[in-house]
Design a protein around this motif. Structure first.
Motif, PDB file in Angstrom:
ATOM      1  N   ALA A 151       4.275  -1.386  -5.007  1.00 51.17           N
ATOM      2  CA  ALA A 151       4.534  -0.302  -4.059  1.00 51.17           C
ATOM      3  C   ALA A 151       3.712  -0.431  -2.769  1.00 51.17           C
ATOM      4  O   ALA A 151       4.186  -0.086  -1.691  1.00 51.17           O
ATOM      5  CB  ALA A 151       4.243   1.042  -4.723  1.00 51.17           C
ATOM      6  N   ASP A 152       2.473  -0.954  -2.885  1.00 50.46           N
ATOM      7  CA  ASP A 152       1.601  -1.040  -1.708  1.00 50.46           C
ATOM      8  C   ASP A 152       1.729  -2.359  -0.949  1.00 50.46           C
ATOM      9  O   ASP A 152       0.960  -2.634  -0.034  1.00 50.46           O
ATOM     10  CB  ASP A 152       0.146  -0.804  -2.114  1.00 50.46           C
ATOM     11  N   MET A 153       2.709  -3.138  -1.315  1.00 52.36           N
ATOM     12  CA  MET A 153       2.911  -4.424  -0.640  1.00 52.36           C
ATOM     13  C   MET A 153       3.248  -4.239   0.847  1.00 52.36           C
ATOM     14  O   MET A 153       4.093  -3.423   1.190  1.00 52.36           O
ATOM     15  CB  MET A 153       4.055  -5.184  -1.313  1.00 52.36           C
ATOM     16  N   PRO A 154       2.599  -4.994   1.736  1.00 53.14           N
ATOM     17  CA  PRO A 154       2.917  -4.860   3.156  1.00 53.14           C
ATOM     18  C   PRO A 154       4.238  -5.538   3.531  1.00 53.14           C
ATOM     19  O   PRO A 154       4.532  -6.635   3.064  1.00 53.14           O
ATOM     20  CB  PRO A 154       1.740  -5.555   3.849  1.00 53.14           C
ATOM     21  N   VAL A 155       4.998  -4.826   4.348  1.00 55.44           N
ATOM     22  CA  VAL A 155       6.239  -5.387   4.915  1.00 55.44           C
ATOM     23  C   VAL A 155       6.119  -5.278   6.430  1.00 55.44           C
ATOM     24  O   VAL A 155       5.951  -4.173   6.955  1.00 55.44           O
ATOM     25  CB  VAL A 155       7.488  -4.606   4.433  1.00 55.44           C
ATOM     26  N   VAL A 156       6.169  -6.419   7.092  1.00 54.01           N
ATOM     27  CA  VAL A 156       6.106  -6.417   8.556  1.00 54.01           C
ATOM     28  C   VAL A 156       7.511  -6.653   9.101  1.00 54.01           C
ATOM     29  O   VAL A 156       8.216  -7.551   8.656  1.00 54.01           O
ATOM     30  CB  VAL A 156       5.144  -7.506   9.087  1.00 54.01           C
ATOM     31  N   MET A 157       7.883  -5.802  10.040  1.00 62.09           N
ATOM     32  CA  MET A 157       9.185  -5.917  10.689  1.00 62.09           C
ATOM     33  C   MET A 157       8.918  -6.219  12.153  1.00 62.09           C
ATOM     34  O   MET A 157       8.090  -5.552  12.787  1.00 62.09           O
ATOM     35  CB  MET A 157       9.956  -4.600  10.542  1.00 62.09           C
ATOM     36  N   ALA A 158       9.603  -7.222  12.691  1.00 62.58           N
ATOM     37  CA  ALA A 158       9.242  -7.702  14.023  1.00 62.58           C
ATOM     38  C   ALA A 158      10.452  -8.071  14.872  1.00 62.58           C
ATOM     39  O   ALA A 158      11.552  -8.279  14.361  1.00 62.58           O
ATOM     40  CB  ALA A 158       8.337  -8.918  13.884  1.00 62.58           C
ATOM     41  N   THR A 159      10.191  -8.159  16.165  1.00 62.87           N
ATOM     42  CA  THR A 159      11.201  -8.666  17.098  1.00 62.87           C
ATOM     43  C   THR A 159      10.719 -10.011  17.628  1.00 62.87           C
ATOM     44  O   THR A 159       9.513 -10.288  17.632  1.00 62.87           O
ATOM     45  CB  THR A 159      11.394  -7.729  18.305  1.00 62.87           C
ATOM     46  N   THR A 160      11.660 -10.803  18.104  1.00 63.72           N
ATOM     47  CA  THR A 160      11.275 -12.096  18.679  1.00 63.72           C
ATOM     48  C   THR A 160      10.474 -11.874  19.971  1.00 63.72           C
ATOM     49  O   THR A 160       9.768 -12.762  20.420  1.00 63.72           O
ATOM     50  CB  THR A 160      12.526 -12.950  18.974  1.00 63.72           C
ATOM     51  N   GLY A 161      10.578 -10.675  20.513  1.00 58.58           N
ATOM     52  CA  GLY A 161       9.836 -10.347  21.732  1.00 58.58           C
ATOM     53  C   GLY A 161       8.386  -9.969  21.489  1.00 58.58           C
ATOM     54  O   GLY A 161       7.638  -9.714  22.428  1.00 58.58           O
ATOM     55  N   GLY A 162       7.981  -9.899  20.215  1.00 56.77           N
ATOM     56  CA  GLY A 162       6.577  -9.647  19.913  1.00 56.77           C
ATOM     57  C   GLY A 162       6.223  -8.249  19.442  1.00 56.77           C
ATOM     58  O   GLY A 162       5.063  -7.943  19.212  1.00 56.77           O
ATOM     59  N   VAL A 163       7.242  -7.380  19.284  1.00 59.36           N
ATOM     60  CA  VAL A 163       6.961  -6.040  18.744  1.00 59.36           C
ATOM     61  C   VAL A 163       6.851  -6.162  17.222  1.00 59.36           C
ATOM     62  O   VAL A 163       7.672  -6.817  16.583  1.00 59.36           O
ATOM     63  CB  VAL A 163       8.095  -5.043  19.098  1.00 59.36           C
ATOM     64  N   GLU A 164       5.823  -5.527  16.645  1.00 58.70           N
ATOM     65  CA  GLU A 164       5.637  -5.565  15.182  1.00 58.70           C
ATOM     66  C   GLU A 164       5.378  -4.173  14.648  1.00 58.70           C
ATOM     67  O   GLU A 164       4.649  -3.394  15.274  1.00 58.70           O
ATOM     68  CB  GLU A 164       4.421  -6.432  14.825  1.00 58.70           C
ATOM     69  N   GLU A 165       5.957  -3.889  13.508  1.00 60.23           N
ATOM     70  CA  GLU A 165       5.653  -2.646  12.786  1.00 60.23           C
ATOM     71  C   GLU A 165       5.366  -3.028  11.347  1.00 60.23           C
ATOM     72  O   GLU A 165       6.026  -3.910  10.796  1.00 60.23           O
ATOM     73  CB  GLU A 165       6.840  -1.677  12.816  1.00 60.23           C
ATOM     74  N   GLN A 166       4.389  -2.355  10.752  1.00 62.37           N
ATOM     75  CA  GLN A 166       4.060  -2.660   9.352  1.00 62.37           C
ATOM     76  C   GLN A 166       4.103  -1.405   8.510  1.00 62.37           C
ATOM     77  O   GLN A 166       3.671  -0.333   8.953  1.00 62.37           O
ATOM     78  CB  GLN A 166       2.671  -3.298   9.267  1.00 62.37           C
ATOM     79  N   CYS A 167       4.635  -1.530   7.334  1.00 60.40           N
ATOM     80  CA  CYS A 167       4.616  -0.414   6.393  1.00 60.40           C
ATOM     81  C   CYS A 167       4.528  -0.989   4.983  1.00 60.40           C
ATOM     82  O   CYS A 167       4.396  -2.202   4.815  1.00 60.40           O
ATOM     83  CB  CYS A 167       5.850   0.471   6.559  1.00 60.40           C
ATOM     84  N   THR A 168       4.556  -0.114   4.003  1.00 59.34           N
ATOM     85  CA  THR A 168       4.526  -0.593   2.621  1.00 59.34           C
ATOM     86  C   THR A 168       5.929  -0.506   2.031  1.00 59.34           C
ATOM     87  O   THR A 168       6.809   0.187   2.541  1.00 59.34           O
ATOM     88  CB  THR A 168       3.576   0.243   1.747  1.00 59.34           C
ATOM     89  N   LEU A 169       6.066  -1.173   0.909  1.00 59.46           N
ATOM     90  CA  LEU A 169       7.350  -1.148   0.201  1.00 59.46           C
ATOM     91  C   LEU A 169       7.700   0.279  -0.232  1.00 59.46           C
ATOM     92  O   LEU A 169       8.857   0.699  -0.131  1.00 59.46           O
ATOM     93  CB  LEU A 169       7.238  -2.064  -1.020  1.00 59.46           C
TER      94      LEU A 169
END
Ligand SMILES: O=c1ccn([C@H]2C[C@H](O)[C@@H](CO)O2)c(=O)[nH]1
Ligand SMILES: [Zn+2]
Length: 130
Positions: free
Chosen positions: A97-115
Motif C-alpha cells: 500500500a505504501d509503495m511509491p508511484v511517480v507519474m511524470a511528463t516528458t517535460g519534467g513535471v513529476e507527481e508522487q503518491c502511494t499505491l
C-alpha cells in the motif's frame, strides 16, 4: 527514481500507439533491485490494446519476480499521466500500500503518491478470507 525515469522514458519511445498517438512508458523496481519496463501496445481492435504498466508487470513476472517496490510512469502529456483503474489493481497485486508511484511528463513535471492513494479500499486477498 532517476534510474526508473530514464528507463521509462527510453521504453516510451518504443510504444506502439498509432490510434491514440499517446505514448506511455513504465518502469518498475522489483524486489531484487532489477528494473522492468513496458510500453503501451495498441491494437486495431481497440480494447485489445495494453497499457505500459501491464507490459512492465508482465516482464517482471516473466523474469521470476513478484515483489514490486516502486513504479514510474511517463507520457508526453501536459500533466502527469495517472495509471488507469485496471493498472492500479494490477500494481496492487504485487506492491504494498505504501509503495511509491511517480507519474511524470516528458517535460519534467513529476507527481508522487502511494499505491493506496491511487487505489483506496483496494480489493485484496483479505476480502476473500472466509
Ligand atoms: O497510465 C496509462 C494511461 C494510458 N495508457 C495508454 C493506453 C492507451 O494505449 C493510451 C491512451 O489511453 O495510453 C497507458 O499505457 N498507461
Ligand atoms: Zn492501464
Amino acid at each position: 527514481m532517476e534510474e526508473l525515469r530514464a528507463a521509462a522514458a527510453k521504453v516510451r519511445e518504443n510504444a506502439y500507439a498509432p490510434y491514440s498517438k499517446f505514448k506511455v512508458g513504465a518502469a518498475l523496481r522489483a524486489g531484487s533491485g532489477a528494473v522492468y519496463v513496458g510500453c503501451n501496445v495498441e491494437n486495431v481492435a481497440y480494447p485489445e490494446g495494453t497499457c505500459a504498466e501491464a507490459g512492465a508487470i508482465a516482464a517482471m513476472v516473466a523474469a521470476g519476480e513478484t515483489r514490486l517496490t516502486g513504479a514510474y510512469v511517463i507520457a508526453g502529456s501536459p500533466m502527469p499521466v495517472t495509471p488507469c483503474g485496471g493498472c492500479r489493481q494490477k500494481l496492487a497485486e504485487f506492491g504494498q500500500a505504501d509503495m511509491p508511484v511517480v507519474m511524470a511528463t516528458t517535460g519534467g513535471v513529476e507527481e508522487q503518491c502511494t499505491l493506496a492513494e491511487l487505489l483506496p479500499g483496494a480489493f485484496g486477498a483479505a476480502h476473500m478470507e472466509g
